[in-house]
Design an enzyme around this catalytic site. Structure first.
Site, PDB file in Angstrom:
ATOM      1  CG  ASP A 175      -2.095   0.897   1.136  1.00 47.30           C
ATOM      2  OD1 ASP A 175      -2.074   1.802   0.286  1.00 47.30           O
ATOM      3  OD2 ASP A 175      -3.050   0.720   1.903  1.00 47.30           O
ATOM      4  CG  ASP A 176      -0.073   4.812  -0.081  1.00 50.89           C
ATOM      5  OD1 ASP A 176      -0.889   4.397  -0.920  1.00 50.89           O
ATOM      6  OD2 ASP A 176      -0.353   5.689   0.754  1.00 50.89           O
ATOM      7  CB  CYS A 209      -6.327   2.670  -1.780  1.00 52.07           C
ATOM      8  SG  CYS A 209      -4.905   3.282  -0.852  1.00 52.07           S
ATOM      9  CG  ASP A 211      -2.339   0.625  -3.192  1.00 51.52           C
ATOM     10  OD1 ASP A 211      -1.195   1.105  -3.054  1.00 51.52           O
ATOM     11  OD2 ASP A 211      -3.237   0.775  -2.341  1.00 51.52           O
TER      12      ASP A 211
END
Length: 516
Positions: free
Chosen positions: A67-68, A100, A335
């Protein structure tokens, strides 16, 4: 011993392995201090296209989705760098939106946002509840692989708005179709004091070091691999970490690593592009407080990916111990990316700059050529058809992407796109959104963009445009849109129109192949 020869294992042995899959504690590993050295440049050879045909027809698939995670964190991840040596790195991997939920929806469905209808993390045009209400979950890569005979497992972050206790019509906590094993969290970004929906039962976790979420996911995922390999059937799992998303909480054993580490001061750091688009042109320079805060944040991000990297190593080690490493494809991705100070912007995402949309995609294992860098333009829409192709099934008609199977094996497809599409709509302005931006001047307005191996072109809803020649200007500091000939702008607008209206793999390939 190959997993395909394990079918005669006793029921007791399989049951023991299944018990391991639901373990909820981890054993603390000794900290791995990743050296910020340059990426290794291995060019070792690996069997090419023939390996895919000679190996088992349905390889196992392990997807690790972060994530990120931006590209500038890869250098702090030794297990991931080893995976690059062992496999293939896609240098032009682009997400369909640097946010996201839209990005994850594209990955699950193999579709662009204009076909999923998911443009935001929440509300009337995004989020889990819209994804669910539109029946999107009835057809994803999970349902594809389940129908193809795979044992499937999901561990970690699903879609924004999903909560472990989410239920419908008074039923038990919801588990989406296609998943045999389900261990999903909600707003667990701190990695402590969270809950997981564990196959329909909500279990709460606290603040003990062994309850650090990435470590818990690692233990459950390795248990799933052991159990699944023992059955002799093909399996697929996705492990979706919350790290390194804000608040960038590292595992306690990593919290003192990289003392003094600061954000890379690239050419774009605290600098506006020449002829910047309207939303960015008047943006103030970074102040001392912002710079100091982001230096701390970047150090915490480097610390927080250590647990992700250890997990990646543990997953690959477990595959080897289970005797299925050569029958398994391991995929690592994010993502979306993350900017920190580039273009005078404080920490965030959502732009069409490479910091936000060009993220890691690294694949190793079954049928994958080692030490290979692929410049072909690929997108997150391509993972679903790739998984279907490897499972020996045709991709569903709704899919917009293309299988990466030939590229992974070192082959050049007869036809391939020249451009990727990025679609970004109404920015996240809800304080309840984990990607909420307190200051709207840091958020771009809605836009559509195309990104090739050579340039990025952006059309904003307010009529302004950007064009960066990334071969000559890799830091994207010279916006050339104002100097483009009228016929070139007409051509680019037509390309954007064709790509933002395409439906299905053939139409989207045709539209994306016409861009030059």
């Amino acid at each position: 011993m190959s997993s395909r020869s394990r079918r005669a294992l006793s029921v007791a042995a399989v049951a023991a392995a299944l018990l391991a899959a639901t373990a909820c504690t981890t054993t603390a590993a000794s900290p791995t201090t990743a050296s910020p050295s340059a990426l290794p440049a291995s060019q070792s050879s690996q069997p090419g296209p023939a390996a895919i045909e000679s190996a088992s027809t349905q390889p196992n698939i392990v997807l690790v989705l972060t994530d990120d995670l931006s590209k500038n964190l890869v250098r702090y991840m030794p297990n991931l760098r080893k995976m690059q040596q062992d496999g293939t790195t896609f240098t032009n991997y682009t997400v369909t939106d640097s946010l996201c939920c839209p990005s994850r929806a594209s990955l699950f469905k193999g579709q662009f946002p204009h076909n999923t209808g998911i443009y935001k993390n929440h509300g009337s045009d995004g989020g889990f509840r819209l994804f669910h209400s539109r029946g999107q979950e009835s057809s994803t890569f999970a349902t594809d692989l389940k129908a193809a005979g795979y044992r499937t497992g999901f561990f970690g972050k699903y879609l924004n708005e999903y909560l472990p206790a989410t239920s419908f019509n008074g039923g038990k906590p919801y588990v989406p179709p296609g998943w045999d094993q389900w261990f999903a969290g909600g707003n667990a970004y701190d990695n402590f004091i969270y809950a997981l929906n564990e196959n329909g039962t909500v279990k709460k976790y606290g603040k003990k070091p062994q309850e650090y979420l990435t470590d818990v996911l690692s233990a459950k995922a390795t248990g799933f691999i052991t159990a699944s390999a023992a059955t002799g059937s093909p399996f697929m799992l996705e492990v979706a970490t919350y790290a390194p998303h804000a608040p960038f909480t590292p595992a306690p054993r990593d919290a003192k690593l990289f003392p003094g580490l600061t954000i890379p001061r690239t050419a774009a750091y605290d600098r506006l592009p020449a002829d910047a688009p309207a939303w960015l042109a008047g943006h103030p320079r970074l102040n001392a407080e912002q710079k100091a805060r982001m230096d701390v944040e970047f150090r915490k991000r480097a610390q927080s990916v250590q647990s992700v990297d250890r997990m990646l190593g543990a997953l690959r080690d477990t595959l080897t111990k289970a005797g299925v490493a050569d029958e398994t494809l391991v995929v690592f991705a994010s993502d979306n990316g993350f900017h920190m100070g580039e273009y005078t912007l404080p920490s965030g995402k959502q732009t069409a700059f490479d910091t936000d949309v060009n993220v890691p995609l690294i694949v190793a294992g079954h049928g994958v050529k080692a030490g290979q860098n692929v410049e072909a333009v690929v997108e997150n829409t391509d993972l679903r058809p790739t998984f279907a192709n490897l499972a020996g099934e045709p991709a569903p008609a709704e899919v917009d992407g293309q299988s990466l199977r030939q590229l992974l094996a070192g082959e050049t497809p007869a036809r391939w796109r020249t451009a990727a599409l990025i679609e970004h709509r109404d920015p996240a302005t809800d304080p309840a959104d984990p990607d909420y931006e307190h200051d709207s001047i840091n958020i771009p307005p809605s836009y559509d963009a195309i990104r090739t191996a050579d340039f990025t072109y952006v059309q904003y809803v307010d009529g302004t445009r950007e064009y960066y020649d990334r071969r000559a200007d890799p830091d994207q500091l010279r916006n050339l849109a104002g100097s483009l000939p009228a016929d070139r702008l007409t051509q680019l607008r037509a390309s954007v129109r064709a790509m933002t209206t395409c439906v299905g793999a053939e139409a989207c390939l045709t539209a994306a192949s016409a861009v030059s």
